[in-house]
Design a protein around this motif. Structure first.
Motif, mmCIF file in Angstrom:
data_model
loop_
_atom_site.group_PDB
_atom_site.id
_atom_site.type_symbol
_atom_site.label_atom_id
_atom_site.label_comp_id
_atom_site.label_asym_id
_atom_site.label_seq_id
_atom_site.Cartn_x
_atom_site.Cartn_y
_atom_site.Cartn_z
ATOM 1 N N ILE A 3 0.807 -1.227 0.000
ATOM 2 C CA ILE A 3 0.000 0.000 0.000
ATOM 3 C C ILE A 3 0.838 1.274 0.000
ATOM 4 O O ILE A 3 0.294 2.343 -0.231
ATOM 5 N N ALA A 4 2.124 1.182 0.236
ATOM 6 C CA ALA A 4 2.997 2.355 0.169
ATOM 7 C C ALA A 4 4.443 1.894 0.158
ATOM 8 O O ALA A 4 4.800 0.928 0.827
ATOM 9 N N THR A 5 5.279 2.590 -0.617
ATOM 10 C CA THR A 5 6.708 2.281 -0.679
ATOM 11 C C THR A 5 7.475 3.587 -0.775
ATOM 12 O O THR A 5 7.041 4.516 -1.450
ATOM 13 N N ALA A 6 8.608 3.642 -0.107
ATOM 14 C CA ALA A 6 9.504 4.801 -0.216
ATOM 15 C C ALA A 6 10.939 4.316 -0.174
ATOM 16 O O ALA A 6 11.249 3.312 0.468
ATOM 17 N N SER A 7 11.806 5.030 -0.869
ATOM 18 C CA SER A 7 13.239 4.753 -0.847
ATOM 19 C C SER A 7 13.939 5.888 -0.127
ATOM 20 O O SER A 7 13.517 7.049 -0.209
ATOM 21 N N VAL A 16 18.923 10.381 8.594
ATOM 22 C CA VAL A 16 17.742 10.024 7.801
ATOM 23 C C VAL A 16 16.715 9.252 8.634
ATOM 24 O O VAL A 16 15.555 9.164 8.255
ATOM 25 N N LEU A 17 17.097 8.739 9.774
ATOM 26 C CA LEU A 17 16.168 7.957 10.584
ATOM 27 C C LEU A 17 14.952 8.766 11.021
ATOM 28 O O LEU A 17 13.849 8.227 11.108
ATOM 29 N N ALA A 18 15.112 10.052 11.266
ATOM 30 C CA ALA A 18 13.964 10.900 11.609
ATOM 31 C C ALA A 18 12.993 10.982 10.432
ATOM 32 O O ALA A 18 11.770 10.951 10.630
ATOM 33 N N GLU A 19 13.507 11.068 9.220
ATOM 34 C CA GLU A 19 12.649 11.080 8.032
ATOM 35 C C GLU A 19 11.904 9.762 7.893
ATOM 36 O O GLU A 19 10.722 9.737 7.537
ATOM 37 N N VAL A 20 12.588 8.673 8.147
ATOM 38 C CA VAL A 20 11.965 7.349 8.070
ATOM 39 C C VAL A 20 10.834 7.254 9.086
ATOM 40 O O VAL A 20 9.726 6.811 8.765
ATOM 41 N N ARG A 21 11.098 7.677 10.327
ATOM 42 C CA ARG A 21 10.063 7.636 11.367
ATOM 43 C C ARG A 21 8.849 8.456 10.957
ATOM 44 O O ARG A 21 7.707 8.016 11.106
ATOM 45 N N GLU A 22 9.067 9.658 10.434
ATOM 46 C CA GLU A 22 7.952 10.525 10.038
ATOM 47 C C GLU A 22 7.155 9.897 8.894
ATOM 48 O O GLU A 22 5.929 9.886 8.914
ATOM 49 N N TRP A 23 7.840 9.367 7.888
ATOM 50 C CA TRP A 23 7.147 8.733 6.765
ATOM 51 C C TRP A 23 6.306 7.554 7.255
ATOM 52 O O TRP A 23 5.145 7.398 6.870
ATOM 53 N N LEU A 24 6.893 6.736 8.143
ATOM 54 C CA LEU A 24 6.156 5.587 8.665
ATOM 55 C C LEU A 24 4.938 6.002 9.486
ATOM 56 O O LEU A 24 3.882 5.387 9.376
ATOM 57 N N VAL A 26 3.087 8.604 9.089
ATOM 58 C CA VAL A 26 2.057 9.029 8.137
ATOM 59 C C VAL A 26 1.406 7.808 7.487
ATOM 60 O O VAL A 26 0.183 7.751 7.333
ATOM 61 N N GLN A 27 2.203 6.820 7.114
ATOM 62 C CA GLN A 27 1.660 5.641 6.431
ATOM 63 C C GLN A 27 0.863 4.744 7.371
ATOM 64 O O GLN A 27 -0.167 4.191 6.991
ATOM 65 N N LEU A 28 1.342 4.578 8.594
ATOM 66 C CA LEU A 28 0.698 3.656 9.530
ATOM 67 C C LEU A 28 -0.475 4.282 10.272
ATOM 68 O O LEU A 28 -1.370 3.568 10.735
ATOM 69 N N GLY A 29 -0.496 5.610 10.374
ATOM 70 C CA GLY A 29 -1.529 6.311 11.135
ATOM 71 C C GLY A 29 -2.956 5.921 10.801
ATOM 72 O O GLY A 29 -3.752 5.635 11.706
ATOM 73 N N PRO A 30 -3.344 5.887 9.525
ATOM 74 C CA PRO A 30 -4.742 5.561 9.205
ATOM 75 C C PRO A 30 -5.082 4.068 9.262
ATOM 76 O O PRO A 30 -6.235 3.685 9.115
ATOM 77 N N GLN A 64 14.808 0.694 1.125
ATOM 78 C CA GLN A 64 13.433 0.811 0.647
ATOM 79 C C GLN A 64 12.525 0.197 1.697
ATOM 80 O O GLN A 64 12.826 -0.882 2.225
ATOM 81 N N ILE A 65 11.436 0.890 1.995
ATOM 82 C CA ILE A 65 10.474 0.402 2.972
ATOM 83 C C ILE A 65 9.118 0.311 2.294
ATOM 84 O O ILE A 65 8.679 1.262 1.649
ATOM 85 N N SER A 66 8.471 -0.831 2.444
ATOM 86 C CA SER A 66 7.126 -1.027 1.906
ATOM 87 C C SER A 66 6.184 -1.388 3.039
ATOM 88 O O SER A 66 6.514 -2.227 3.889
ATOM 89 N N VAL A 67 5.022 -0.740 3.049
ATOM 90 C CA VAL A 67 3.960 -1.087 3.991
ATOM 91 C C VAL A 67 3.072 -2.101 3.283
ATOM 92 O O VAL A 67 2.621 -1.862 2.160
ATOM 93 N N LEU A 68 2.839 -3.239 3.936
ATOM 94 C CA LEU A 68 2.099 -4.344 3.337
ATOM 95 C C LEU A 68 0.793 -4.569 4.094
ATOM 96 O O LEU A 68 0.750 -4.419 5.312
ATOM 97 N N ARG A 69 -0.249 -4.930 3.368
ATOM 98 C CA ARG A 69 -1.533 -5.211 4.013
ATOM 99 C C ARG A 69 -2.042 -6.547 3.528
ATOM 100 O O ARG A 69 -2.243 -6.758 2.332
ATOM 101 N N GLY A 70 -2.208 -7.459 4.457
ATOM 102 C CA GLY A 70 -2.825 -8.742 4.163
ATOM 103 C C GLY A 70 -4.272 -8.697 4.616
ATOM 104 O O GLY A 70 -4.741 -7.672 5.119
#
Length: 143
Positions: A3-7, A16-24, A26-30, A64-70
Motif C-alpha cells: 500500500i505504500a513504498t519509499a526509498s 535520515v532515521l527521523a525522516e523514516v520515522r515521520e514517513w512511517l 504518516v503511512q501507519l496512522g490511518p 526501501q520500505i514497503s507497507v504491506l496489508r494482508g
C-alpha cells in the motif's frame, strides 16, 4: 498487497532515521493499528536501519520500505543494499538478552527489542548488482 513504498538515501547516515520515522507515522496512522503497534514498527525499522548503516560491511547506502496489508495483518518490508548477517540464525545469535548488562549501544540489545516485538521476523540475505543485500519482513495481526 503493497500500500505504500519509499526509498531513502542513507548517505546522511543516521540523520535520515527521523525522516523514516515521520514517513512511517504518516503511512501507519490511518491503518487499524494500536499506538503500541505503531511504536513497535517504528522502533524495529529504525533499529534495523541503524544496524545496516552502523554495522554492515560495507555500510548500507540505500533502503526501501514497503507497507504491506494482508487480509488480517499489516507488515513492513525493509530492504537495504547491505547484509548485516549471514542468515536469520546469525541475527538471532547477535541479539543479546534484554536482562543482560551489555554496556554500550552496539551490544545487540536493539536486536533483542526487535525480536521481542516481532518474534516471527523474517530475514533474507541476498545479493544485487555485485553488492550484498538484505530484506526484513515483520507483521502485526489485526482484528
Amino acid at each position: 498487497m503493497n500500500i505504500a513504498t519509499a526509498s531513502f538515501d542513507l548517505d546522511r547516515a543516521l540523520l535520515v532515521l527521523a525522516e523514516v520515522r515521520e514517513w512511517l507515522r504518516v503511512q501507519l496512522g490511518p491503518l487499524p493499528l494500536s499506538a503500541r503497534d505503531v511504536d513497535a514498527f517504528l522502533l524495529a525499522t529504525v533499529e534495523l536501519l541503524a544496524n545496516a548503516v552502523g554495522h554492515a560491511q560495507p555500510a548500507a547506502t540505500r533502503a526501501q520500505i514497503s507497507v504491506l496489508r494482508g487480509s488480517r495483518r499489516i507488515g513492513l518490508e525493509l530492504s537495504c543494499d547491505s547484509a548485516s548477517f549471514g542468515d536469520l540464525g546469525a541475527l538471532r545469535r547477535a541479539a543479546k538478552p534484554l536482562a543482560e548488562d551489555c554496556g554500550m549501544a552496539s551490544s545487540g540489545r536493539g536486536l533483542a527489542l526487535v525480536l521481542h516485538y516481532f518474534p516471527e521476523l523474517d530475514y533474507r540475505p541476498g545479493c544485487t548488482a555485485n553488492r550484498s543485500a538484505e530484506a526484513y519482513i515483520y507483521w502485526r495481526e489485526i482484528h
